[in-house]
Design an enzyme around this catalytic site. Structure first.
Site, PDB file in Angstrom:
ATOM      1  N   HIS A  76      21.195  -8.305 -36.398  1.00  0.00           N
ATOM      2  CA  HIS A  76      19.964  -7.496 -36.369  1.00  0.00           C
ATOM      3  C   HIS A  76      20.008  -6.412 -37.453  1.00  0.00           C
ATOM      4  O   HIS A  76      19.001  -6.118 -38.085  1.00  0.00           O
ATOM      5  CB  HIS A  76      19.749  -6.870 -34.984  1.00  0.00           C
ATOM      6  CG  HIS A  76      19.769  -7.885 -33.883  1.00  0.00           C
ATOM      7  ND1 HIS A  76      20.028  -7.555 -32.585  1.00  0.00           N
ATOM      8  CD2 HIS A  76      19.581  -9.231 -33.908  1.00  0.00           C
ATOM      9  CE1 HIS A  76      19.993  -8.659 -31.844  1.00  0.00           C
ATOM     10  NE2 HIS A  76      19.732  -9.688 -32.623  1.00  0.00           N
ATOM     11  N   HIS A 263      11.989 -12.982 -31.776  1.00  0.00           N
ATOM     12  CA  HIS A 263      13.360 -12.518 -31.955  1.00  0.00           C
ATOM     13  C   HIS A 263      14.182 -13.518 -32.780  1.00  0.00           C
ATOM     14  O   HIS A 263      15.050 -13.119 -33.574  1.00  0.00           O
ATOM     15  CB  HIS A 263      14.049 -12.246 -30.615  1.00  0.00           C
ATOM     16  CG  HIS A 263      15.419 -11.679 -30.813  1.00  0.00           C
ATOM     17  ND1 HIS A 263      15.629 -10.352 -31.097  1.00  0.00           N
ATOM     18  CD2 HIS A 263      16.629 -12.274 -30.891  1.00  0.00           C
ATOM     19  CE1 HIS A 263      16.918 -10.158 -31.313  1.00  0.00           C
ATOM     20  NE2 HIS A 263      17.553 -11.307 -31.192  1.00  0.00           N
ATOM     21  N   ASP A 267      16.877 -13.085 -35.996  1.00  0.00           N
ATOM     22  CA  ASP A 267      18.203 -13.694 -36.110  1.00  0.00           C
ATOM     23  C   ASP A 267      18.311 -14.545 -37.378  1.00  0.00           C
ATOM     24  O   ASP A 267      19.319 -14.488 -38.091  1.00  0.00           O
ATOM     25  CB  ASP A 267      18.496 -14.572 -34.887  1.00  0.00           C
ATOM     26  CG  ASP A 267      18.796 -13.743 -33.640  1.00  0.00           C
ATOM     27  OD1 ASP A 267      19.133 -12.556 -33.782  1.00  0.00           O
ATOM     28  OD2 ASP A 267      18.694 -14.296 -32.532  1.00  0.00           O
ATOM     29  N   HIS A 290      22.789 -19.370 -34.454  1.00  0.00           N
ATOM     30  CA  HIS A 290      23.555 -18.734 -35.534  1.00  0.00           C
ATOM     31  C   HIS A 290      24.469 -19.755 -36.209  1.00  0.00           C
ATOM     32  O   HIS A 290      24.655 -19.721 -37.424  1.00  0.00           O
ATOM     33  CB  HIS A 290      24.378 -17.575 -34.987  1.00  0.00           C
ATOM     34  CG  HIS A 290      23.533 -16.452 -34.463  1.00  0.00           C
ATOM     35  ND1 HIS A 290      22.648 -15.766 -35.258  1.00  0.00           N
ATOM     36  CD2 HIS A 290      23.419 -15.915 -33.228  1.00  0.00           C
ATOM     37  CE1 HIS A 290      22.039 -14.841 -34.528  1.00  0.00           C
ATOM     38  NE2 HIS A 290      22.494 -14.920 -33.295  1.00  0.00           N
TER      39      HIS A 290
END
Ligand SMILES: [Zn+2]
Length: 313
Positions: A76, A263, A267, A290
């Site tokens: 973030h 969100h 990421d 991720h």
């Protein structure tokens, strides 16, 4: 390169460790974003680069150096620096995890704006050939027992492990992201969101208004499990959207119905910032993670035919 005009000091706690942590984000003349673990090894810098990314199975992005020093949950903050145009800074941290703040990128962006940002050249990484990372490649890296467990969990939940993250050329128009989430929980379901960043104030303001405040999320029923396994110890209603056990509601109020996928954009941007520049290409993230973001960057940089680097004023 572009850096801050003055130091930023922040205090918070790690979402996984639950431990208090202080960071000082400092202007730097050295190109790149670097972390410095002032509590253990202040001499060695940890470059925030895709090839320093370690385990991503903790549902965050962790970077480390060969000496074993690491910093987790950097995504973030990395997204906030990238969107603000900062590509060079040294981040002193006295613990192993970046503070989670409110679970979004908004507070970091606000602090960066009040410190001020200089003006410098932009390093653009132009995608020339498509590259794709698949969930099955992430699974292949896991131990066999874990793979079997995930396979059974997928079967029971009627879930397909068909996620991917793809980068493809777009004539250098900037970073154009389409993210799609598909969850069995009714409150999430299928959500898609598009966002483009081309370095202009307009695209930055759009991020600040529509995306920056979107928080990370998790199932309330998983919290106990995560805590037992050393994750989510700092998670609370101020920094995570908690899904209820039925999956049809949240314990805290949503900012947008599709806050979850917004969100995911934060990421993805944070992870793409680990390229060391501004990726110019189309990024499709379908049930992304991720780990997928990291594999796609490794594939991009594995062959110089896949990209061009251009430094622009
Ligand atoms: Zn996140």
């Amino acid at each position: 390169m572009t850096t801050l005009l003055k130091n930023i000091r922040l205090t918070g706690k790690g979402i996984h460790s639950g431990l208090p942590v202080d960071i000082i984000i400092k202007p730097s003349k050295k190109p790149g974003i670097f972390f410095r673990r002032v509590d253990i090894d202040p001499k060695k810098l940890i470059a925030a680069k895709y090839d320093n990314v370690g385990e991503t199975k903790m549902r965050n992005t962790t970077i480390g150096n060969p000496a074993g020093a690491h910093v987790q949950t950097i995504e973030h903050l990395m997204a906030a620096l990238f969107i603000s145009g900062v590509d060079s800074a040294i981040i002193d941290i006295n613990g192993a995890e970046t503070p989670i703040m409110d679970g979004s990128a908004a507070l970091f962006i606000k602090e960066i704006a009040s410190a001020g940002v200089g003006r410098g050249k932009i390093c653009k990484i132009i995608v020339k050939k498509p590259v794709v990372a698949y969930t099955r490649e992430v699974r292949r890296q896991l131990p066999l027992s874990m793979r079997i467990k995930l396979w059974i969990m997928d079967k029971l939940a009627h879930r397909k492990s068909d996620g991917f993250v793809k980068l493809s050329p777009n004539d250098g128009r900037g970073l154009e992201i389409t993210a799609t989430l598909i969850y069995p929980e009714k409150i999430i379901g299928a959500q898609t969101y598009n966002y483009s960043f081309d370095g202009t104030k307009k695209s930055r303001d759009n991020f600040i208004k529509q995306i920056a405040r979107a928080r990370t999320f998790g199932k309330y029923s998983e919290w106990e499990y995560l805590k037992k396994h050393g994750m989510g110890r700092g998670a609370d209603e101020t920094n995570v959207i908690a899904l209820n056990n039925n999956g049809d509601g949240t314990l805290n109020k949503l900012m947008w119905r599709d806050e979850f996928v917004r969100h995911k954009i934060i990421d993805a941007i944070g992870d793409m910032a680990l390229s060391g520049g501004m990726i110019c290409g189309k990024l499709e993230s379908y049930k992304g993670s991720h780990a997928l973001n990291n594999i796609v960057l490794k594939k991009l940089f594995s062959d110089t035919e896949n990209y061009d680097i251009i430094v622009e004023k």
